[in-house]
Design an enzyme around this catalytic site. Structure first.
Site, PDB file in Angstrom:
ATOM      1  CG  ASN A  10      -1.705   1.241   1.391  1.00 42.34           C
ATOM      2  OD1 ASN A  10      -1.790   2.046   0.472  1.00 42.34           O
ATOM      3  ND2 ASN A  10      -2.326   1.420   2.565  1.00 42.34           N
ATOM      4  CD1 TRP A  11       4.061   1.268  -2.679  1.00 40.95           C
ATOM      5  CD2 TRP A  11       3.739   2.123  -4.729  1.00 40.95           C
ATOM      6  NE1 TRP A  11       4.889   0.609  -3.537  1.00 40.95           N
ATOM      7  CE2 TRP A  11       4.711   1.107  -4.806  1.00 40.95           C
ATOM      8  CE3 TRP A  11       3.372   2.780  -5.901  1.00 40.95           C
ATOM      9  CZ2 TRP A  11       5.331   0.754  -6.012  1.00 40.95           C
ATOM     10  CZ3 TRP A  11       3.971   2.434  -7.097  1.00 40.95           C
ATOM     11  CH2 TRP A  11       4.943   1.429  -7.147  1.00 40.95           C
ATOM     12  CE  LYS A  12      -0.141   3.363   4.686  1.00 42.17           C
ATOM     13  NZ  LYS A  12      -0.099   3.513   6.155  1.00 42.17           N
ATOM     14  CG  HIS A  96      -5.863   2.350   5.091  1.00 41.97           C
ATOM     15  ND1 HIS A  96      -5.430   3.281   6.003  1.00 41.97           N
ATOM     16  CD2 HIS A  96      -4.877   1.428   4.985  1.00 41.97           C
ATOM     17  CE1 HIS A  96      -4.218   2.936   6.419  1.00 41.97           C
ATOM     18  NE2 HIS A  96      -3.859   1.817   5.811  1.00 41.97           N
ATOM     19  CD  GLU A  98      -2.918   5.797   6.508  1.00 45.42           C
ATOM     20  OE1 GLU A  98      -2.854   5.838   5.266  1.00 45.42           O
ATOM     21  OE2 GLU A  98      -2.058   5.210   7.214  1.00 45.42           O
ATOM     22  CD  GLU A 168      -3.737  -2.259   7.215  1.00 46.82           C
ATOM     23  OE1 GLU A 168      -2.611  -2.514   6.795  1.00 46.82           O
ATOM     24  OE2 GLU A 168      -4.358  -1.224   6.925  1.00 46.82           O
ATOM     25  N   GLY A 174       2.382   2.155  10.647  1.00 56.27           N
ATOM     26  CA  GLY A 174       3.411   3.181  10.493  1.00 56.27           C
ATOM     27  C   GLY A 174       4.148   3.517  11.778  1.00 56.27           C
ATOM     28  CB  SER A 214       4.839  -2.138  11.956  1.00 56.10           C
ATOM     29  OG  SER A 214       4.523  -0.777  12.222  1.00 56.10           O
ATOM     30  N   GLY A 235       2.616  -1.105   4.213  1.00 57.65           N
ATOM     31  CA  GLY A 235       2.838   0.280   3.810  1.00 57.65           C
ATOM     32  C   GLY A 235       4.315   0.564   3.615  1.00 57.65           C
ATOM     33  N   GLY A 236       4.974   1.059   4.669  1.00 51.13           N
ATOM     34  CA  GLY A 236       6.367   1.514   4.588  1.00 51.13           C
ATOM     35  C   GLY A 236       7.313   0.539   3.912  1.00 51.13           C
TER      36      GLY A 236
HETATM   37  P1  PGA Z   1       2.681   0.147   7.560  1.00 47.82           P
HETATM   38  O1  PGA Z   1       1.238   0.488   6.917  1.00 47.82           O
HETATM   39  O2  PGA Z   1       3.103  -1.165   6.967  1.00 47.82           O
HETATM   40  O3  PGA Z   1       3.556   1.287   7.123  1.00 47.82           O
HETATM   41  O4  PGA Z   1       2.476   0.060   9.039  1.00 47.82           O
HETATM   42  C1  PGA Z   1       0.288  -0.518   6.743  1.00 47.82           C
HETATM   43  C2  PGA Z   1      -0.979   0.045   6.142  1.00 47.82           C
HETATM   44  O5  PGA Z   1      -1.393   1.145   6.534  1.00 47.82           O
HETATM   45  O6  PGA Z   1      -1.586  -0.593   5.271  1.00 47.82           O
END
Ligand code: PGA
Length: 252
Positions: A10-12, A96, A98, A168, A174, A214, A235-236
């Site tokens: 997930n590149w956001k 998500h 966010e 999640e 993050g 994470s 994500g990251g």
């Molecule tokens: P993260 O993000 O791996 O950077 O914790 C996961 C996500 O929000 O899908």
């Protein structure tokens, strides 16, 4: 019951179109066969078309990170699920945390999006997860269960069986503070139990449940060893080619 693993980046809101192109060129020939694992990148909508062109003929699949629930109309700034499907995109990430927190998306919006995604022949990756406060109050199972039931409402058994649900915990996203594999297993099992209660055990045995929060190359194998964890939403650690490819090492 064997379910095919699914690892989704997930590149956001990261990368320019040219950075995305460089990434795809760097990884595309090293992706394991999709008979072993589904490998997906959730890209910003603005270069989904370029992503689909870039991954052509490879094992990489593409997800949008969101869509609207109407196919067309006066909805300035939104992205139509019909348009996304027309590009050949396979998945859409919805719900998500966010999106729920910063853009005020409700369970009802997410349910409408799930219906619209299926109506357009794509697969939703439906996110759920509790805040630290809810976790510490011991209410995670109840809270996440309600999110899952609401998101799946009115879908057919076949649609639910083919869905992907990403558990999640918000406190792990993050932050570098990943859930223990025992926590991830318990919560992914709890998600599957909700699907079983709403749609029957046969459907629950088929739905794929990811853990996210994470996840990185050093902990992914531990999650993937859990019986109810069928994949990861990352994500990251999905942003750099080396790290992304290392997330797939567990299939070797
Ligand atoms: P993260 O993000 O791996 O950077 O914790 C996961 C996500 O929000 O899908």
């Amino acid at each position: 019951m064997s379910r095919k693993p699914i690892i989704a980046g997930n590149w956001k809101m990261n990368k320019t179109a040219s950075e995305a192109r460089e990434f795809v060129d760097a990884v595309k020939n090293a992706i394991p066969s999709n008979e072993l694992v589904d490998t997906v990148i959730g890209s910003p909508a603005i270069f989904l078309e370029g992503m689909k062109k870039g991954v052509k003929g490879t094992e990489l699949q593409v997800a949008a990170q969101n869509c609207y629930f109407e196919n067309a109309g006066a909805f300035t700034g939104e992205n139509s699920p019909a348009t996304i499907a027309d590009l050949g995109v396979e998945y859409v990430i919805i719900g998500h945390s966010e999106r729920r927190d910063y853009f005020h998306e409700t369970d009802e919006d997410i349910n409408k999006k799930a219906h619209a995604i299926f109506a357009n022949g794509m697969t939703p990756i439906i996110c759920c997860g509790e805040s630290l406060e809810t976790y510490e109050a011991g209410k995670a199972v109840e809270f996440v269960g309600a999110q899952v039931s609401a998101a799946l409402k009115g879908l057919t058994a076949e649609q639910v069986a083919s869905s992907v649900i990403a558990y999640e915990p918000i406190w792990a996203i993050g932050t570098g503070k990943s859930a223990t594999s025992a926590d991830a297993q318990n919560m992914c099992k709890a998600v599957r139990d909700v699907v079983a209660a709403d749609f029957g055990q046969e459907v629950a045995d088929k739905v794929r449940v990811q853990y996210g929060g994470s996840v990185n190359p050093s902990n992914v194998a531990e999650y993937m060893a859990c019986p109810d964890v069928d994949g990861a939403l990352v994500g990251g650690a999905s942003l750099q080619p080396d790290s992304f490819l290392a997330l797939l090492d567990f299939v070797k």
